[in-house]
Design a protein around this motif. Structure first.
Motif, PDB file in Angstrom:
ATOM      1  N   ILE A  75     -17.752 -12.924  -1.977  1.00  0.00           N
ATOM      2  CA  ILE A  75     -18.167 -12.297  -3.838  1.00  0.00           C
ATOM      3  C   ILE A  75     -18.725 -10.432  -3.471  1.00  0.00           C
ATOM      4  O   ILE A  75     -18.217  -9.977  -1.854  1.00  0.00           O
ATOM      5  CB  ILE A  75     -19.761 -12.733  -4.275  1.00  0.00           C
ATOM      6  N   SER A  76     -18.438  -9.638  -3.771  1.00  0.00           N
ATOM      7  CA  SER A  76     -18.479  -8.489  -3.707  1.00  0.00           C
ATOM      8  C   SER A  76     -20.071  -8.251  -3.754  1.00  0.00           C
ATOM      9  O   SER A  76     -21.024  -8.397  -4.062  1.00  0.00           O
ATOM     10  CB  SER A  76     -18.228  -7.104  -5.130  1.00  0.00           C
ATOM     11  N   TYR A  77     -20.333  -7.281  -3.011  1.00  0.00           N
ATOM     12  CA  TYR A  77     -21.828  -6.241  -3.047  1.00  0.00           C
ATOM     13  C   TYR A  77     -22.316  -5.840  -4.378  1.00  0.00           C
ATOM     14  O   TYR A  77     -22.783  -5.751  -4.877  1.00  0.00           O
ATOM     15  CB  TYR A  77     -21.352  -4.255  -2.138  1.00  0.00           C
ATOM     16  N   GLU A  78     -21.376  -5.112  -5.760  1.00  0.00           N
ATOM     17  CA  GLU A  78     -21.359  -5.060  -6.853  1.00  0.00           C
ATOM     18  C   GLU A  78     -22.432  -6.445  -7.566  1.00  0.00           C
ATOM     19  O   GLU A  78     -23.360  -6.835  -8.592  1.00  0.00           O
ATOM     20  CB  GLU A  78     -20.004  -4.826  -7.772  1.00  0.00           C
ATOM     21  N   GLN A  79     -21.462  -7.561  -7.022  1.00  0.00           N
ATOM     22  CA  GLN A  79     -22.647  -9.201  -7.398  1.00  0.00           C
ATOM     23  C   GLN A  79     -23.553  -9.172  -6.624  1.00  0.00           C
ATOM     24  O   GLN A  79     -24.447  -9.606  -7.723  1.00  0.00           O
ATOM     25  CB  GLN A  79     -20.843  -9.876  -7.058  1.00  0.00           C
ATOM     26  N   VAL A  80     -23.331  -8.705  -5.725  1.00  0.00           N
ATOM     27  CA  VAL A  80     -25.150  -8.752  -5.283  1.00  0.00           C
ATOM     28  C   VAL A  80     -25.706  -8.258  -5.505  1.00  0.00           C
ATOM     29  O   VAL A  80     -27.144  -8.814  -6.056  1.00  0.00           O
ATOM     30  CB  VAL A  80     -25.059  -8.739  -3.405  1.00  0.00           C
ATOM     31  N   ASP A  81     -25.775  -7.008  -5.945  1.00  0.00           N
ATOM     32  CA  ASP A  81     -26.161  -6.053  -6.468  1.00  0.00           C
ATOM     33  C   ASP A  81     -26.837  -6.528  -7.520  1.00  0.00           C
ATOM     34  O   ASP A  81     -27.831  -6.271  -7.940  1.00  0.00           O
ATOM     35  CB  ASP A  81     -26.057  -4.575  -6.778  1.00  0.00           C
ATOM     36  N   CYS A 353       8.899 -15.631  12.844  1.00  0.00           N
ATOM     37  CA  CYS A 353       9.545 -15.063  13.528  1.00  0.00           C
ATOM     38  C   CYS A 353      10.149 -13.980  13.931  1.00  0.00           C
ATOM     39  O   CYS A 353       9.341 -13.193  12.716  1.00  0.00           O
ATOM     40  CB  CYS A 353      11.125 -15.845  12.872  1.00  0.00           C
ATOM     41  N   GLN A 354      10.994 -13.821  14.400  1.00  0.00           N
ATOM     42  CA  GLN A 354      11.269 -12.409  14.848  1.00  0.00           C
ATOM     43  C   GLN A 354      11.510 -11.137  13.885  1.00  0.00           C
ATOM     44  O   GLN A 354      13.009 -12.088  13.316  1.00  0.00           O
ATOM     45  CB  GLN A 354      12.621 -11.878  16.133  1.00  0.00           C
ATOM     46  N   GLY A 355      11.004  -9.994  13.559  1.00  0.00           N
ATOM     47  CA  GLY A 355      11.382  -9.469  12.877  1.00  0.00           C
ATOM     48  C   GLY A 355      10.422  -9.570  11.212  1.00  0.00           C
ATOM     49  O   GLY A 355      10.814  -9.287  10.192  1.00  0.00           O
ATOM     50  N   THR A 356       9.500 -10.670  11.626  1.00  0.00           N
ATOM     51  CA  THR A 356       8.623 -11.524  10.098  1.00  0.00           C
ATOM     52  C   THR A 356       7.599  -9.752  10.107  1.00  0.00           C
ATOM     53  O   THR A 356       6.958  -9.397  10.515  1.00  0.00           O
ATOM     54  CB  THR A 356       8.205 -12.631  10.251  1.00  0.00           C
ATOM     55  N   GLU A 357       7.940  -9.404   8.817  1.00  0.00           N
ATOM     56  CA  GLU A 357       6.370  -8.931   8.778  1.00  0.00           C
ATOM     57  C   GLU A 357       5.017  -9.205   7.966  1.00  0.00           C
ATOM     58  O   GLU A 357       5.321 -11.161   7.355  1.00  0.00           O
ATOM     59  CB  GLU A 357       6.912  -8.340   6.786  1.00  0.00           C
ATOM     60  N   ILE A 358       4.013  -8.597   8.398  1.00  0.00           N
ATOM     61  CA  ILE A 358       2.885  -9.694   8.254  1.00  0.00           C
ATOM     62  C   ILE A 358       1.828  -8.578   7.424  1.00  0.00           C
ATOM     63  O   ILE A 358       1.538  -7.595   8.588  1.00  0.00           O
ATOM     64  CB  ILE A 358       1.884 -10.367   9.837  1.00  0.00           C
ATOM     65  N   GLU A 359       1.055  -9.490   6.617  1.00  0.00           N
ATOM     66  CA  GLU A 359      -0.239  -8.035   6.557  1.00  0.00           C
ATOM     67  C   GLU A 359      -1.216  -8.522   7.026  1.00  0.00           C
ATOM     68  O   GLU A 359      -1.553  -9.321   6.463  1.00  0.00           O
ATOM     69  CB  GLU A 359       0.139  -8.888   4.964  1.00  0.00           C
ATOM     70  N   PHE A 360      -2.208  -7.528   6.959  1.00  0.00           N
ATOM     71  CA  PHE A 360      -2.993  -7.731   7.480  1.00  0.00           C
ATOM     72  C   PHE A 360      -3.882  -6.731   6.202  1.00  0.00           C
ATOM     73  O   PHE A 360      -4.490  -5.280   6.243  1.00  0.00           O
ATOM     74  CB  PHE A 360      -3.084  -6.521   9.031  1.00  0.00           C
ATOM     75  N   MET A 361      -5.357  -7.609   6.545  1.00  0.00           N
ATOM     76  CA  MET A 361      -6.524  -7.001   5.419  1.00  0.00           C
ATOM     77  C   MET A 361      -7.658  -7.176   6.342  1.00  0.00           C
ATOM     78  O   MET A 361      -7.929  -8.256   6.255  1.00  0.00           O
ATOM     79  CB  MET A 361      -6.236  -8.258   4.373  1.00  0.00           C
ATOM     80  N   SER A 362      -7.868  -6.286   6.146  1.00  0.00           N
ATOM     81  CA  SER A 362      -9.568  -6.094   6.282  1.00  0.00           C
ATOM     82  C   SER A 362      -9.817  -6.506   5.348  1.00  0.00           C
ATOM     83  O   SER A 362     -10.741  -5.923   4.334  1.00  0.00           O
ATOM     84  CB  SER A 362      -9.390  -4.262   6.459  1.00  0.00           C
ATOM     85  N   HIS A 363     -11.396  -7.304   6.460  1.00  0.00           N
ATOM     86  CA  HIS A 363     -12.558  -7.333   4.763  1.00  0.00           C
ATOM     87  C   HIS A 363     -14.054  -6.940   5.961  1.00  0.00           C
ATOM     88  O   HIS A 363     -15.276  -7.644   5.849  1.00  0.00           O
ATOM     89  CB  HIS A 363     -13.036  -8.890   5.163  1.00  0.00           C
ATOM     90  N   SER A 364     -13.845  -4.917   6.257  1.00  0.00           N
ATOM     91  CA  SER A 364     -15.142  -5.398   7.025  1.00  0.00           C
ATOM     92  C   SER A 364     -15.782  -4.697   5.958  1.00  0.00           C
ATOM     93  O   SER A 364     -14.865  -4.839   4.406  1.00  0.00           O
ATOM     94  CB  SER A 364     -14.996  -3.492   7.710  1.00  0.00           C
ATOM     95  N   TYR A 365     -17.319  -4.313   6.630  1.00  0.00           N
ATOM     96  CA  TYR A 365     -18.565  -4.403   5.422  1.00  0.00           C
ATOM     97  C   TYR A 365     -19.759  -3.456   6.295  1.00  0.00           C
ATOM     98  O   TYR A 365     -19.436  -2.838   7.133  1.00  0.00           O
ATOM     99  CB  TYR A 365     -18.643  -5.956   4.599  1.00  0.00           C
TER     100      TYR A 365
END
Length: 471
Positions: A75-81, A353-365
């Motif tokens: 949950i978001s900071y907004e929901q905690v708030d 496999c070789q050539g695969t695109e991988i999306e990285f998503m930050s969940h840093s806080y």
């Protein structure tokens, strides 16, 4: 802050799981004794209420442990708030729906005078926003002891609140649950648990704004009431609207005998001795639960002035300083300046496999201003990135480490507050080979491999957390 009111509406009522948790706790003789001593202290406290009660505010530090698997339960900071706002307005008599309390009970409305604040110092004295996020698949079948083992702060200093995706099967009918003072885990102490969509006004980010009934809005207050030694108006069981409840007492003199209400808002209801039920009580299951009584206020004051479950230690001036919720620190514009971001991330996949695109998503806080420094290792394109959510192409087969450093400013700035996470062998790229349609691929898993997995032949075990995948 989101302060929007929500439209009152009926919905299926997920009940509090507190009675079930307490039933289990009371099998322990030591915990029974603590509650018996608390009741004796409460009687003594109430007998001398004029000299003992403090109208407030009692300032109480909280930490919210968000246990998630990178889905909407994170949950978001907004929901905690928002949840904190609802909790504070209810415990200070500032909730706007208090004005709808019927005339018969207006004169006994109680204002506990509690102010809940998210801690700004963690147990090590480091700067925190009071929200601790932990990624774990356990969130989808949350067992109290397992979740507490993942995250727990000293309950002498903090109220530990846990937010998860779903409870284990035995608790599936619960929206939330808490323990009374001193009834929690022997190892980790007392706690309050919430299903993520019952932590105040859920779905704050929807196009139509906050959603949820008035009942849902007050669930955090209901559970905090249990945490502060309040029962349902009909007593300590979970069976609302049962005739036998007339014979049970909640230990509060000004809450009329009642069988309880399950949904709806029948304010003309009189179920026991002919007196009107206090249907609009926070501790009932009506969809219009808006108020505490004066007697309930006095009872929670007694709990907070007792040592049962370390309640008295929470609001002492020295603890407010230790947890960073004392006025001088909490209201300072410099409160969060030294907060170092806490890195976390996941990906759409961690193999390909070789050539695969991988999306990285930050969940840093733990910061409102985060700069990102990624290193995806040799063979990645790009190898480095400063984006929050980069896309990377891997051409080299084999395993790849991934590291993420997050800072409040440039990594070379002074002062700059940083943290780093390094995940070894996080990405595995398979060899891009041609397959003979007639012969396919054959692999010998016989003991000739000395019982080892044939990684050198290009096979790879997809990470399965703690599950056994090869034998």
């Amino acid at each position: 802050m989101f302060h929007n009111s929500v439209v009152a509406q009926d919905e299926p009522v997920l009940r509090s799981g507190t009675p079930k948790v307490m039933e289990e706790a009371l099998k322990n003789a030591e915990k029974r004794l603590i509650l018996e001593q608390l009741e004796a202290f409460t009687e003594e406290f109430l007998a001398d209420i004029q000299n003992r009660s403090i109208d407030g505010p009692y300032i109480i530090p909280l930490v919210v442990h968000v246990i998630h698997n990178y889905e909407e339960e994170n949950i978001s900071y907004e929901q905690v708030d928002n949840a904190l706002f609802r909790l504070n307005e209810d415990f200070q008599g500032l909730n706007d729906d208090l004005s709808t309390v019927i005339d018969s009970f207006v004169n006994i409305i109680g204002n506990p005078g509690f102010e809940f604040r998210l801690a700004t110092k963690d147990p090590d004295g480091n700067c925190t926003y009071g929200v601790n996020r932990v990624a774990s698949p356990l969130t989808s079948n949350a067992v109290t002891s397992e979740i507490q083992a993942l995250a727990n702060w000293d309950d002498k200093k903090y109220v530990n609140i846990y937010v998860v995706r779903a409870f284990e099967a035995d608790m599936s009918s619960a929206a939330a649950y808490a323990v009374k003072p001193g009834s929690g885990s022997e190892e980790y102490g007392d706690y309050i648990f919430f299903r993520y969509d019952y932590f105040a006004d859920w779905n704050l980010n929807s196009d139509t704004g906050p959603t949820g009934s008035q009942y849902r809005r007050h669930v955090p207050t209901h559970e905090m009431g249990h945490f502060m030694n309040l029962d349902h108006p009909w007593g300590g069981n979970n069976d609302a609207a049962q005739e036998d409840n007339c014979a049970i007492d909640d230990g509060v003199t000004d809450t009329p005998p009642t069988i309880g209400t399950l949904g709806g808002c029948p304010t003309d209801q009189a179920t026991c001795d002919g007196s009107l039920d206090n249907v609009q009580n926070i501790m009932d299951y009506a969809n219009c639960a808006h108020m505490f009584t004066e007697g309930q206020k006095q009872r929670v004051h007694a709990a907070l002035n007792s040592m049962a479950g370390n309640r008295e230690s929470l609001w002492q001036p020295e603890n407010l300083i230790l947890t960073g919720v004392n006025d001088e620190h909490f209201n300072s514009i410099e409160t969060y300046l030294t907060c170092a971001p806490i890195p976390d991330f996941n990906t759409t996949t961690n193999t390909g496999c070789q050539g695969t695109e991988i999306e990285f998503m930050s969940h840093s806080y733990n910061s409102e201003n985060i700069n990102y420094y990624w290193d995806f290792g040799a063979g990645a394109n790009p190898q480095y990135s400063y984006d929050a959510n980069p896309t990377v192409v891997y051409q080299e087969k084999g395993s790849h480490d991934v590291s993420l450093t997050v800072c409040t400013g440039s990594i070379n700035d002074e002062p700059s507050y940083c943290n780093e996470i390094n995940r070894e062998n996080y990405i595995y790229i398979l060899d891009d080979v041609s397959v003979d349609s007639n012969n396919g691929i054959k692999q010998d898993f016989a003991p000739t491999n000395n019982g080892t997995f044939p990684e050198n032949d290009g096979w790879y075990i997809v990470p399965q957390n703690e599950e056994v995948t090869w034998e």
